[in-house]
Enzyme design. Structure first.
Site, PDB file in Angstrom:
ATOM      1  CG  ASP A  17     -12.380  -7.259   4.596  1.00 23.50           C
ATOM      2  OD1 ASP A  17     -12.287  -6.737   5.723  1.00 23.50           O
ATOM      3  OD2 ASP A  17     -12.462  -6.594   3.550  1.00 23.50           O
ATOM      4  CG  ASP A  35      -1.210 -20.564   0.195  1.00 22.00           C
ATOM      5  OD1 ASP A  35      -0.547 -20.423   1.234  1.00 22.00           O
ATOM      6  OD2 ASP A  35      -0.747 -21.142  -0.819  1.00 22.00           O
ATOM      7  CE  LYS A  93       2.443 -18.399  -1.405  1.00 23.94           C
ATOM      8  NZ  LYS A  93       1.768 -19.701  -1.169  1.00 23.94           N
ATOM      9  CG  ASP A 142      -7.331  -4.848   3.289  1.00 21.26           C
ATOM     10  OD1 ASP A 142      -8.436  -4.936   3.852  1.00 21.26           O
ATOM     11  OD2 ASP A 142      -7.112  -4.052   2.356  1.00 21.26           O
ATOM     12  CE1 TYR A 187      -3.913  -2.071   0.193  1.00 21.39           C
ATOM     13  CE2 TYR A 187      -3.005  -2.987   2.203  1.00 21.39           C
ATOM     14  CZ  TYR A 187      -3.941  -3.013   1.199  1.00 21.39           C
ATOM     15  OH  TYR A 187      -4.902  -3.988   1.180  1.00 21.39           O
TER      16      TYR A 187
END
Length: 362
Positions: free
Chosen positions: A249, A221, A189, A245, A144
């Site tokens: 959610d 994942d 990751k 993020d 970001y």
């Protein structure tokens, strides 16, 4: 009991933001009256409405007001009317700028499906179990805030972290885990990303300072899958900005509605913390008295608890919510067969009535 005087900056924002923020403020005012506190609310333009009124999503007046406040309560930002604006000038850019200006580098999202609402979770009760965990998301780095490049044929976004940035959020996560059940899951990751390799190495090294906390690692994942397969395995999840993020959610769906989950963003000790529901501005239902105010209300109770140390006051509002839910009242997004659906304002008034009926404790 010591009476407190606090200033709270209000950033209602766009869409349903003003509606849910108003609901939270009404309960904060009732709570202050019951316990003898004084909360001064200062409202400022932010997001899309600030673009329309001031030409920028984070006006100087708003930033100054936030800096002077003891805490910040945000509604939501964004909507289709501003999507055509140039990248970096949309309402969401105001939120990124506010995080940078205030040094907010930690985001906390508690995932705690409400017992009365467990039937609205997409998971079966036996799989959901006694799910109760927190997601600690790094908020000031990663893709970001890295360099962004774009032209007609190619685009890139830089994901970048330093040891310092990882350590400061990891310490907070270790402390949360130590105060809860002593289990921290770090998500990355590291098998394919250099930034994740540094992330894992840094968190692993820091774990030596927290011998009472069990640390394990999951690839993002797998973590996304495990949140759905066995959510009860988690206590505190620590992860980077982008992964946090997405995962938070996803995890919010366990509660049955994204409209139920609050969040806290914090950083430097001298800067106010920011509280907001994790839902968006939901422009299609804005102004229709349909928005669920619980994410904003729980953000307010999180503020009372985390910023002001008012545990009893926070619990009094949450108890009032519990009683209303137990009586079978719901907003449309959390309605079930046999419950009574109310508009947002009517639902909020039911909670206020319960709160005001509780014995005064001032």
């Amino acid at each position: 009991m010591t009476a407190l005087r606090k200033t709270i900056a209000l950033l209602p924002g766009d869409g349903i933001g003003p509606e849910v923020t108003h609901a939270a403020v009404s309960l904060l005012n009732d709570c202050a009256s019951a316990f003898g506190h004084q909360f001064a609310f200062r409202e400022y333009p932010f997001g899309g409405n600030a673009i329309d009124a001031c030409g920028a999503p984070l006006p100087a007046e708003t930033l100054a007001g936030c800096r002077a406040a003891d805490a910040i309560l945000l509604g939501a930002v964004g909507g289709p009317r501003w999507e055509s604006l140039q990248f970096g000038t949309r309402p969401e850019a105001g939120l990124l700028s506010l995080r940078q200006e205030l040094g907010l580098y930690i985001n906390l999202r508690p995932i705690h499906p409400h017992p009365v609402l467990r039937n609205i979770s997409p998971l079966r009760r036996e799989r959901l179990g006694d799910c109760d965990f927190e997601i600690v998301r790094e908020l000031a780095g990663d893709i970001y805030f890295g360099e962004h490049k774009i032209n007609a044929q190619k685009a890139s976004d830089l994901a970048e972290y330093s040891v310092f940035e990882i350590e400061r959020v990891a310490r907070y996560a270790f402390e949360r885990a130590r105060a809860r059940h002593g289990h921290l899951t770090s998500v990355d990751k590291a098998n394919v990303l250099a930034s994740s390799t540094l992330w894992r190495d840094t968190v692993t090294a820091l774990a030596r300072e927290y011998p009472g906390v069990l640390l394990d690692h999951q690839y993002v994942d797998n973590a996304a899958m495990q949140i759905l397969l066995r959510p009860t395995q988690f206590d505190v999840i620590l992860t980077s900005n982008m992964f946090g993020d997405i995962l938070s959610d996803e995890a919010a769906a366990l509660a049955g509605s994204i409209g139920l989950v609050p969040s806290l963003s914090r950083g430097r000790p001298d800067a106010p913390a920011l509280y907001e529901p994790i839902h968006g501005s939901a422009p299609t239902i804005a102004g229709k008295n349909m928005a669920c105010p619980l994410g904003a209300i729980f953000s307010a109770t999180l503020m009372l608890r985390e910023s002001f140390g008012l545990e009893t006051e926070s619990q009094s509002i949450e108890d009032a919510v519990d009683r209303v839910l137990e009586q079978g009242y719901r907003t449309a997004d959390i309605a079930e067969p046999g419950t009574r659906t109310l508009g947002s304002s009517e639902f909020t008034e039911k909670i206020r009535t319960q709160l005001q009926a509780a014995p005064a404790r001032a």
